[in-house]
Design a protein around this motif. Sequence first.
Motif, mmCIF file in Angstrom:
data_model
loop_
_atom_site.group_PDB
_atom_site.id
_atom_site.type_symbol
_atom_site.label_atom_id
_atom_site.label_comp_id
_atom_site.label_asym_id
_atom_site.label_seq_id
_atom_site.Cartn_x
_atom_site.Cartn_y
_atom_site.Cartn_z
ATOM 1 N N VAL A 79 -0.780 6.979 0.093
ATOM 2 C CA VAL A 79 -1.793 7.377 -0.900
ATOM 3 C C VAL A 79 -2.049 8.867 -0.780
ATOM 4 C CG1 VAL A 79 -2.911 5.119 -0.959
ATOM 5 C CG2 VAL A 79 -3.698 6.809 0.688
ATOM 6 N N GLU A 80 -2.419 9.465 -1.895
ATOM 7 C CA GLU A 80 -2.743 10.889 -1.929
ATOM 8 C C GLU A 80 -4.097 11.090 -2.582
ATOM 9 O OE1 GLU A 80 0.393 12.706 -4.103
ATOM 10 O OE2 GLU A 80 1.944 12.299 -2.579
ATOM 11 N N LYS A 81 -4.882 12.002 -2.025
ATOM 12 C CA LYS A 81 -6.175 12.316 -2.611
ATOM 13 C C LYS A 81 -5.974 13.182 -3.845
ATOM 14 C CE LYS A 81 -9.085 12.157 1.526
ATOM 15 N NZ LYS A 81 -9.984 12.930 2.422
ATOM 16 N N ARG A 82 -6.891 13.013 -4.797
ATOM 17 C CA ARG A 82 -6.878 13.866 -5.995
ATOM 18 C C ARG A 82 -8.205 14.604 -6.063
ATOM 19 N NH1 ARG A 82 -4.327 10.561 -10.987
ATOM 20 N NH2 ARG A 82 -5.880 8.973 -10.465
ATOM 21 N N GLY A 83 -8.539 15.082 -7.220
ATOM 22 C CA GLY A 83 -9.761 15.868 -7.369
ATOM 23 C C GLY A 83 -11.010 15.048 -7.094
ATOM 24 N N ARG A 84 -12.121 15.740 -6.937
ATOM 25 C CA ARG A 84 -13.397 15.106 -6.642
ATOM 26 C C ARG A 84 -13.739 14.072 -7.722
ATOM 27 N NH1 ARG A 84 -17.877 16.338 -3.594
ATOM 28 N NH2 ARG A 84 -19.884 15.615 -4.400
ATOM 29 N N GLY A 85 -14.094 12.860 -7.285
ATOM 30 C CA GLY A 85 -14.490 11.813 -8.219
ATOM 31 C C GLY A 85 -13.322 11.043 -8.813
ATOM 32 N N GLN A 86 -12.074 11.450 -8.485
ATOM 33 C CA GLN A 86 -10.902 10.758 -9.026
ATOM 34 C C GLN A 86 -10.377 9.732 -8.027
ATOM 35 O OE1 GLN A 86 -8.553 14.431 -10.102
ATOM 36 N NE2 GLN A 86 -8.328 13.314 -12.027
ATOM 37 N N ASP A 87 -9.778 8.656 -8.565
ATOM 38 C CA ASP A 87 -9.228 7.612 -7.706
ATOM 39 C C ASP A 87 -8.007 8.125 -6.950
ATOM 40 O OD1 ASP A 87 -11.164 5.963 -8.655
ATOM 41 O OD2 ASP A 87 -9.838 4.709 -9.876
ATOM 42 N N PHE A 88 -7.688 7.467 -5.835
ATOM 43 C CA PHE A 88 -6.492 7.806 -5.074
ATOM 44 C C PHE A 88 -5.252 7.635 -5.945
ATOM 45 C CE2 PHE A 88 -9.075 6.764 -1.230
ATOM 46 C CZ PHE A 88 -8.874 7.954 -0.545
ATOM 47 N N LEU A 89 -4.234 8.424 -5.664
ATOM 48 C CA LEU A 89 -2.934 8.277 -6.300
ATOM 49 C C LEU A 89 -1.999 7.585 -5.306
ATOM 50 C CD1 LEU A 89 -0.926 8.907 -8.607
ATOM 51 C CD2 LEU A 89 -0.391 11.046 -7.396
ATOM 52 N N PHE A 90 -1.450 6.451 -5.686
ATOM 53 C CA PHE A 90 -0.507 5.736 -4.824
ATOM 54 C C PHE A 90 0.908 6.216 -5.131
ATOM 55 C CE2 PHE A 90 -4.073 3.221 -3.861
ATOM 56 C CZ PHE A 90 -3.774 2.408 -2.779
ATOM 57 N N THR A 91 1.640 6.562 -4.089
ATOM 58 C CA THR A 91 3.030 6.972 -4.257
ATOM 59 C C THR A 91 3.888 5.749 -4.585
ATOM 60 O OG1 THR A 91 3.568 6.626 -1.925
ATOM 61 C CG2 THR A 91 2.668 8.788 -2.543
ATOM 62 N N GLN A 92 5.158 5.987 -4.896
ATOM 63 C CA GLN A 92 6.049 4.869 -5.185
ATOM 64 C C GLN A 92 6.159 3.948 -3.977
ATOM 65 O OE1 GLN A 92 9.915 5.981 -6.638
ATOM 66 N NE2 GLN A 92 10.716 3.893 -6.570
ATOM 67 N N VAL A 93 6.274 4.531 -2.784
ATOM 68 C CA VAL A 93 6.325 3.722 -1.563
ATOM 69 C C VAL A 93 5.000 2.993 -1.370
ATOM 70 C CG1 VAL A 93 6.485 3.812 0.963
ATOM 71 C CG2 VAL A 93 8.064 5.156 -0.436
ATOM 72 N N GLY A 94 3.884 3.665 -1.695
ATOM 73 C CA GLY A 94 2.571 3.041 -1.567
ATOM 74 C C GLY A 94 2.430 1.827 -2.466
ATOM 75 N N ARG A 95 2.903 1.962 -3.715
ATOM 76 C CA ARG A 95 2.814 0.825 -4.647
ATOM 77 C C ARG A 95 3.681 -0.342 -4.166
ATOM 78 N NH1 ARG A 95 3.119 5.167 -8.274
ATOM 79 N NH2 ARG A 95 5.326 4.741 -8.731
ATOM 80 N N SER A 96 4.870 -0.021 -3.631
ATOM 81 C CA SER A 96 5.745 -1.080 -3.110
ATOM 82 C C SER A 96 5.106 -1.749 -1.894
ATOM 83 C CB SER A 96 7.109 -0.496 -2.727
ATOM 84 O OG SER A 96 7.768 0.031 -3.867
ATOM 85 N N ALA A 97 4.459 -0.931 -1.047
ATOM 86 C CA ALA A 97 3.792 -1.487 0.138
ATOM 87 C C ALA A 97 2.649 -2.408 -0.267
ATOM 88 C CB ALA A 97 3.285 -0.353 1.022
ATOM 89 N N VAL A 98 1.933 -2.051 -1.334
ATOM 90 C CA VAL A 98 0.838 -2.884 -1.825
ATOM 91 C C VAL A 98 1.359 -4.241 -2.279
ATOM 92 C CG1 VAL A 98 -0.778 -3.164 -3.761
ATOM 93 C CG2 VAL A 98 -0.773 -1.052 -2.430
ATOM 94 N N GLU A 99 2.444 -4.245 -3.059
ATOM 95 C CA GLU A 99 2.996 -5.509 -3.556
ATOM 96 C C GLU A 99 3.519 -6.378 -2.421
ATOM 97 O OE1 GLU A 99 2.700 -6.718 -6.617
ATOM 98 O OE2 GLU A 99 1.503 -4.904 -6.895
ATOM 99 N N LEU A 100 4.219 -5.761 -1.474
ATOM 100 C CA LEU A 100 4.750 -6.503 -0.332
ATOM 101 C C LEU A 100 3.613 -7.081 0.510
ATOM 102 C CD1 LEU A 100 7.271 -7.324 1.288
ATOM 103 C CD2 LEU A 100 7.067 -5.158 2.531
ATOM 104 N N THR A 101 2.572 -6.266 0.717
ATOM 105 C CA THR A 101 1.422 -6.707 1.518
ATOM 106 C C THR A 101 0.667 -7.825 0.821
ATOM 107 O OG1 THR A 101 1.176 -4.503 2.495
ATOM 108 C CG2 THR A 101 -0.738 -5.954 2.569
ATOM 109 N N ARG A 102 0.479 -7.694 -0.485
ATOM 110 C CA ARG A 102 -0.242 -8.732 -1.225
ATOM 111 C C ARG A 102 0.495 -10.070 -1.113
ATOM 112 N NH1 ARG A 102 -0.672 -6.414 -5.900
ATOM 113 N NH2 ARG A 102 -2.882 -5.821 -5.780
ATOM 114 N N THR A 103 1.804 -10.032 -1.292
ATOM 115 C CA THR A 103 2.587 -11.267 -1.199
ATOM 116 C C THR A 103 2.485 -11.887 0.190
ATOM 117 O OG1 THR A 103 4.159 -10.466 -2.861
ATOM 118 C CG2 THR A 103 4.895 -12.248 -1.422
ATOM 119 N N ALA A 104 2.588 -11.038 1.217
ATOM 120 C CA ALA A 104 2.558 -11.540 2.591
ATOM 121 C C ALA A 104 1.186 -12.092 2.963
ATOM 122 C CB ALA A 104 2.958 -10.429 3.554
#
Length: 352
Positions: A79-104
């Motif tokens: 994940v990467e921080k963005r400007g103040r008040g903005q949501d985190f930006l998930f990298t491509q690896v981050g999004r893949s990690a989220v899907e793998l983690t959710r399934t597991a």
Amino acid sequence: MTAVPASDPLPERALDRLLDCPPALLDVTFDQLRTLLVVHEKGSALRAARALGRDQSSVQKQLDTLNRNFQSLCGTALVEKRGRGQDFLFTQVGRSAVELTRTALEGGLDAIQLWRHQLGRTLTVGTTRFTLEYLGQAWRHVAEEFRSREVELRIVHVRSKDLWGKLDTGELDLVCGTTIVDPADSGELDRFEVLPWWRQSRPVVLTNLSEAELPGRVVDAERLRRLPMILPSAGMVNDFLRRWYGPEYRGQLTVAAEIEEIHYGTTLLRSRLARGCMVVAQGVGQAALDGQFGESVPLRVLELDDETRPRLQQFTGVFARKGERARHGADHPLNLLWAAFEKEAPVTASRT
């Protein structure tokens, strides 16, 4: 419990890969991965911290640890921080990690729930608002046994329209609720084991209209069309009206107000902010007349009858999937609670 066959041994190369796991991967915990999922759903460390009941700094520390580990493993953060008040930006690896983690994690939680159920460690019971007290009456017979065996009782609030779906899919082990049945259709409940809880009765009309505005004591389908109606968004009443008038029943009625739950409707009638009628269960109608939903304001209960329509009745009972209880011993929590319901079932209930 049925024995689980042993898994095939891992191929030697796969075992070597497991033994040679990078230290950075071994340092990743389930707790960190759960936090990653919640951050992905909530968007920020602050909102995730609120959902998890933690300090924001604790959530941020876990994200920083994950980022360092995956920077070492993959050459990129999750994940990467963005400007103040903005949501985190998930990298491509981050999004893949989220899907793998959710399934597991979700698969693991589902498996644990299944194992606990098979071992008699959890029991999930669904009730409607008006049948919750029946569960309370039965619970006193098994509460000590459940506590001594560390059996977890999970109680789920369900609407009448969802009873069968959640029981069929296994989301619920037992249901204590009220539904609408057609006495002429004897097979309607055949796929369930049924313990009738109370005498069957027909829905009634609760109204604040005077005798002059709405004379008589019986309302038929044609007359009901012309009356101002207070309709709930879902539930047993809607099932009744759907069977009387068809799927487009709302278009055939004069809707004065729409409500989320019956208590609001009875309050609306008592306040006289709305003038009209509401179809309710017979017990609800009597409770309203007895003043259980607020200050006593004259309300009337009328019968619903029409020889040209199905003579539908409300049916209150305890339901389980057919054959489910037979798969377990008498000391399984499902059978213990069923027996407790049998002890409390009113004598007026005819068992079928």
